[in-house]
Design an enzyme around this catalytic site. Structure first.
Site, PDB file in Angstrom:
ATOM      1  N   GLY A 110       0.808  -1.201   0.000  1.00 33.68           N
ATOM      2  CA  GLY A 110       0.000   0.000   0.000  1.00 33.68           C
ATOM      3  C   GLY A 110       0.848   1.261   0.000  1.00 33.68           C
ATOM      4  N   GLY A 167       1.496   5.202   1.223  1.00 38.97           N
ATOM      5  CA  GLY A 167       1.316   5.803   2.543  1.00 38.97           C
ATOM      6  C   GLY A 167       2.447   5.470   3.496  1.00 38.97           C
ATOM      7  N   HIS A 168       3.391   4.624   3.017  1.00 37.90           N
ATOM      8  CA  HIS A 168       4.536   4.245   3.849  1.00 37.90           C
ATOM      9  C   HIS A 168       5.835   4.834   3.306  1.00 37.90           C
ATOM     10  CE1 HIS A 168       1.676   1.594   5.656  1.00 37.90           C
ATOM     11  NE2 HIS A 168       1.529   0.878   4.556  1.00 37.90           N
ATOM     12  N   LYS A 220       5.680  -8.031   2.382  1.00 37.16           N
ATOM     13  CA  LYS A 220       5.408  -7.883   3.810  1.00 37.16           C
ATOM     14  C   LYS A 220       4.234  -8.777   4.184  1.00 37.16           C
ATOM     15  CE  LYS A 220       4.760  -3.412   3.709  1.00 37.16           C
ATOM     16  NZ  LYS A 220       4.738  -3.434   2.230  1.00 37.16           N
ATOM     17  N   ASP A 234      -1.300  -8.267   0.763  1.00 38.13           N
ATOM     18  CA  ASP A 234      -0.034  -8.274   0.019  1.00 38.13           C
ATOM     19  C   ASP A 234       0.324  -9.690  -0.407  1.00 38.13           C
ATOM     20  OD1 ASP A 234       0.695  -5.507   0.083  1.00 38.13           O
ATOM     21  OD2 ASP A 234       1.166  -5.719   2.194  1.00 38.13           O
ATOM     22  N   HIS A 250       0.034   0.509   9.898  1.00 42.07           N
ATOM     23  CA  HIS A 250      -1.214   1.221   9.650  1.00 42.07           C
ATOM     24  C   HIS A 250      -1.821   1.664  10.976  1.00 42.07           C
ATOM     25  CE1 HIS A 250      -0.600  -2.055   6.769  1.00 42.07           C
ATOM     26  NE2 HIS A 250      -0.905  -1.157   5.870  1.00 42.07           N
TER      27      HIS A 250
END
Lengths: 213, 331
Positions: free
Chosen positions: B54, B56-57, B105, B110, B219
């Site tokens: 995702g 946002g990291h 991960k 994922d 998250h």
């Protein structure tokens, strides 16, 4: 009464509308025990499915043809765990929906194939607080209705009720699969977002079938 | 929600557009489907390295594309894994003929999407191996969960496997060294605040002003428990102790210490944590021979930190030291 490709298209459009309508609810359910993307991802996926169906000329000929479009579009737009899980469910269902018209047994076979796909992909079993809980209850109710001679629309109505009960049954459970499992005991007391979206989608199937009658 | 965005739907694409414009010498951004490759494409004869997850990291994973690290990265929507039809072309683009290692991960989405993509790539004749990073010790009783999550230790896996691929190791060897890093790296994190996800528009979870969540993933999803406000030293000990204990690190061993910010914590505070973690390791007789402090695996604007320890030996140290040229890591 049997169900055909037009029913499957109507089911899909109703699913898209219902998921969009409940987008914020699904986001909030997922926010409580996951990461809050379920409503957004699923509504993005179903928007893409409807766009795909709108662009098709001629329209798909069989239920299976419709569901294959749903499967591939969800897989390529949703991401997360929901994409592969719903994608596999619809893909397996599409393979069992190759006849032009489905009777009660055909509907049951379709739902069983969908559940089988979810279980195979997600490796979850009943009681782990996932969409499997909704689908398992839906299939059991559908089998029971078909065994009692119900027509397809009634089989789906039973499936929708089963899904609702199955989804509700996830509330007290402690999650052991999926993102919510990281919460451990703290996941209890929350409705599983995947079970809730499954309930919405099966309710849409029943509504479309009721209208087709 | 106060954020520098135009439309929540466009954040990832617009951010990568800027990323491509800023770093044309290092990366190339492909838009349909969306993935990032190193500038110049696959290196013939070299094992390709692909990761993703995702958005946002950031800088994970796009910031680690470049010489000495990843050949391709596949960003999904914010906090949502990418889809197989993004990942499979990225694998194909990273294949220099020696096969591709995917670094995934351990999150359900994922793993599912990368597995499906690997099947697609395999059908196209590309040999794909996969390592799953699961360094997060916060997840207890992992038999009863989806397993330990992959968090900041991923950076070490990508760096060291990248160096092994760059020096010409074959696919089995690169996969083996990546797995060795996975087996020897552990992480634990905490959050002082939740982050704000663009499409949610509010905090991603509820955390009181006087509460700290111990054992978060990337998250904010929790792992262990909540505590009240405590000193940085006390909190650092809560993170480091389970990491070192789980790793079974003993006196006389060498380690890499990574103090990672979650996006909203100042570097000065990360160094306060580093200082204490270093002292705690020294007290156990562990020599910290390599260090990294900064924002590498973030959760948007979350305030928080994670502490990662990697057990080092001579080979892992040499691979860590090997040259790297990415937008977020270079030496």
């Amino acid at each position: 009464m049997t169900l055909d490709a037009a029913w499957a298209v109507d089911w899909t459009r109703r699913s898209a509308a219902s998921v969009a309508e409940h987008r914020d609810e699904l986001v909030e359910l997922d926010r409580q025990i996951g990461d809050g993307d379920h409503g957004e991802n699923l509504s993005r996926g179903f928007r893409a499915v409807v766009a795909k169906l709108d662009a098709l000329d001629p329209p798909p000929a069989t239920v299976g043809d419709v569901l294959r479009i749903v499967a591939t579009t969800l897989m390529s737009t949703v991401g997360g765990a929901a994409g592969p899980l719903y994608g596999t469910a619809y893909l397996r269902a599409s393979k069992s929906g190759t006849a032009t018209e489905l009777g009660p047994d055909g509907v049951v076979a379709l739902l069983e194939a969908a559940l089988d796909g979810i279980v195979t992909r997600g490796k979850a079993t009943v009681g782990e607080k996932t969409m499997v809980d909704a689908w398992t209850a839906a299939v059991a109710a559908a089998v029971d209705a078909a065994d009692h001679g119900a027509p397809p629309s009634q089989v789906l109505a039973a499936a929708a009720r089963g899904a609702q009960e199955g989804a509700r049954s996830t509330v007290p459970l402690v999650a052991t699969k999926g993102r919510a499992s990281y919460l451990g005991e703290r996941s209890a007391g929350h409705l599983d977002p995947g079970a809730r979206s499954s309930e919405l989608i099966l309710a849409a199937a029943a509504e479309a079938a009721a209208d087709a009658d | 929600m106060k954020k520098l965005i135009n439309d929540p739907q466009d954040v990832v694409a617009e951010s990568l557009e800027g990323f491509a414009l800023a770093h044309p010498d290092v990366v190339q951004v492909h838009t349909d489907p969306l993935f990032v490759t190193r500038a110049g494409g696959a290196v013939p004869g070299k094992v390709g390295l692909v990761s993703g997850g995702g958005a946002g990291h950031e800088p994970l994973h796009t910031g680690f594309v470049g010489v000495g690290m990843l050949d391709a990265a596949v960003p999904g929507a914010v906090f949502t894994s990418p889809t197989p039809d993004q990942i499979a072309p990225a694998i194909a683009a990273a294949d220099g003929g020696a096969g591709v290692l995917t670094i995934v991960k351990n999150y359900t989405g994922d793993v599912l999407n990368f597995e499906t993509a690997a099947e697609l790539a395999d059908a196209d004749g590309i040999t794909v191996r996969q390592v799953v990073v699961n360094d997060d010790v916060a997840v207890e009783d992992s038999l009863y969960t989806a397993g330990r999550r992959g968090v900041a230790g991923t950076v070490a896996v990508e760096k060291i496997a990248g160096a092994a691929a760059e020096r010409g190791d074959d696919l089995d060897a690169v996969a083996a060294v990546a797995q060795r890093v996975v087996d020897n790296v552990r992480t634990m994190g905490l959050a002082l605040t939740a982050c704000t996800v663009p499409h949610v528009g509010g905090p991603s979870f509820d955390l009181g002003d006087d509460e700290i969540e111990i054992g978060i993933g990337i998250h904010g999803e929790p792992g262990r428990h909540r505590v009240g406000l405590e000193s940085a030293d006390a909190l650092t000990e809560k993170l480091l102790t389970p990491v070192v204990d789980d790793l079974g690190l003993t006196g006389g061993e060498q380690a890499l210490l990574l103090v990672n910010g979650m996006g909203g914590t100042p570097l000065s505070e990360l160094y306060v944590v580093y200082r204490r973690a270093r002292a705690l390791l020294a007290a156990r007789g562990v020599a910290v021979t390599r260090s990294l402090v900064g924002n590498y695996v973030t959760s948007l604007d979350m305030q928080g930190v994670s502490v990662t320890v990697l057990r080092l030996d001579d080979e892992l140290t040499a691979l860590w030291d090997a040259p790297v040229r990415t937008t977020a890591l270079r030496w």
